[in-house]
Design a protein around this motif. Sequence first.
Motif, PDB file in Angstrom:
ATOM      1  N   UNK A  72     -50.291-107.659  30.062  1.00 69.23           N
ATOM      2  CA  UNK A  72     -49.640-106.450  29.564  1.00 69.23           C
ATOM      3  C   UNK A  72     -48.209-106.773  29.151  1.00 69.23           C
ATOM      4  N   UNK A  73     -47.794-106.205  28.020  1.00 66.64           N
ATOM      5  CA  UNK A  73     -46.407-106.210  27.551  1.00 66.64           C
ATOM      6  C   UNK A  73     -45.998-104.757  27.409  1.00 66.64           C
ATOM      7  N   UNK A  74     -44.704-104.485  27.543  1.00 65.22           N
ATOM      8  CA  UNK A  74     -44.208-103.111  27.415  1.00 65.22           C
ATOM      9  C   UNK A  74     -42.891-103.113  26.655  1.00 65.22           C
ATOM     10  N   UNK A  75     -42.605-101.981  26.030  1.00 66.05           N
ATOM     11  CA  UNK A  75     -41.308-101.734  25.425  1.00 66.05           C
ATOM     12  C   UNK A  75     -40.888-100.332  25.847  1.00 66.05           C
ATOM     13  N   UNK A  94     -67.789-104.199  35.051  1.00 66.12           N
ATOM     14  CA  UNK A  94     -66.850-103.623  36.020  1.00 66.12           C
ATOM     15  C   UNK A  94     -65.861-102.677  35.358  1.00 66.12           C
ATOM     16  N   UNK A  95     -65.289-101.825  36.190  1.00 66.24           N
ATOM     17  CA  UNK A  95     -64.204-100.936  35.790  1.00 66.24           C
ATOM     18  C   UNK A  95     -63.001-101.325  36.638  1.00 66.24           C
ATOM     19  N   UNK A  96     -61.882-101.629  35.979  1.00 75.41           N
ATOM     20  CA  UNK A  96     -60.698-102.101  36.685  1.00 75.41           C
ATOM     21  C   UNK A  96     -59.549-101.136  36.453  1.00 75.41           C
ATOM     22  N   UNK A  97     -59.040-100.556  37.532  1.00 72.60           N
ATOM     23  CA  UNK A  97     -57.866 -99.686  37.430  1.00 72.60           C
ATOM     24  C   UNK A  97     -56.634-100.577  37.489  1.00 72.60           C
ATOM     25  N   UNK A  98     -55.770-100.498  36.468  1.00 69.11           N
ATOM     26  CA  UNK A  98     -54.593-101.373  36.400  1.00 69.11           C
ATOM     27  C   UNK A  98     -53.290-100.580  36.477  1.00 69.11           C
ATOM     28  N   UNK A  99     -53.377 -99.341  36.888  1.00 63.40           N
ATOM     29  CA  UNK A  99     -52.216 -98.465  36.958  1.00 63.40           C
ATOM     30  C   UNK A  99     -51.126 -99.009  37.875  1.00 63.40           C
ATOM     31  N   UNK A 100     -51.454 -99.274  39.113  1.00 67.25           N
ATOM     32  CA  UNK A 100     -50.433 -99.697  40.075  1.00 67.25           C
ATOM     33  C   UNK A 100     -49.897-101.085  39.755  1.00 67.25           C
ATOM     34  N   UNK A 101     -50.748-101.975  39.226  1.00 66.34           N
ATOM     35  CA  UNK A 101     -50.278-103.307  38.862  1.00 66.34           C
ATOM     36  C   UNK A 101     -49.224-103.232  37.756  1.00 66.34           C
ATOM     37  N   UNK A 106     -43.563-103.419  36.126  1.00 63.03           N
ATOM     38  CA  UNK A 106     -42.416-102.816  35.435  1.00 63.03           C
ATOM     39  C   UNK A 106     -41.216-102.708  36.376  1.00 63.03           C
ATOM     40  N   UNK A 107     -41.460-102.253  37.595  1.00 62.31           N
ATOM     41  CA  UNK A 107     -40.376-102.136  38.570  1.00 62.31           C
ATOM     42  C   UNK A 107     -39.742-103.489  38.876  1.00 62.31           C
ATOM     43  N   UNK A 108     -40.564-104.542  38.966  1.00 62.08           N
ATOM     44  CA  UNK A 108     -40.032-105.882  39.257  1.00 62.08           C
ATOM     45  C   UNK A 108     -39.177-106.416  38.113  1.00 62.08           C
ATOM     46  N   UNK A 109     -39.380-105.875  36.907  1.00 63.53           N
ATOM     47  CA  UNK A 109     -38.580-106.275  35.743  1.00 63.53           C
ATOM     48  C   UNK A 109     -37.347-105.392  35.577  1.00 63.53           C
ATOM     49  N   UNK A 110     -37.164-104.394  36.470  1.00 66.21           N
ATOM     50  CA  UNK A 110     -35.990-103.541  36.421  1.00 66.21           C
ATOM     51  C   UNK A 110     -36.191-102.192  35.756  1.00 66.21           C
TER      52      UNK A 110
END
Length: 149
Positions: A72-75, A94-101, A106-110
């Motif tokens: 994942x990348x974010x802006x 499979x179904x993978x929930x990636x919400x918390x990850x 994001x939090x670890x990147x500030x």
Amino acid sequence: MMRIKKAAVYCLGLLAIVGSHSALSDTSKRGCSAYVIPYMPYSATSSQIIYVSRVPASWVGEGKDETGDITVDAIDNNGNLYDLGVVAQAAPNSVTKITSQISTALESKGFTGGKVSLRIQVENPENIFAYVSYNAGSVRGYVDVECVK
């Protein structure tokens, strides 16, 4: 004069109900090299729902049932780019929930709150679908996931 049977009226009514929810607009198309989520709010009063599923190849008649990393990348709304790296794996059938990850990365990147756009890439992207929605206060939003070919 054309007569419509009760069963046909019931089916049309059911279609109208299902159509008004627009469930299909909440999911992505299959076979994308990436999935772009154009808008996702993060705050103390919002929650996100992000799933990636790898359906069996037999369901769609092509591709292979393989495992692949989900990156994942974010802006954010200030123009800051975040490379979140590998957040999970998409295993066959499979179904993978990636919400918390994603939130933790994001939090670890500030990043502590605001609006972000996300790009999700899955290694071996065959038969992948993504579902995205959020709750922000009393507002629930479904996000159209954009397919990048």
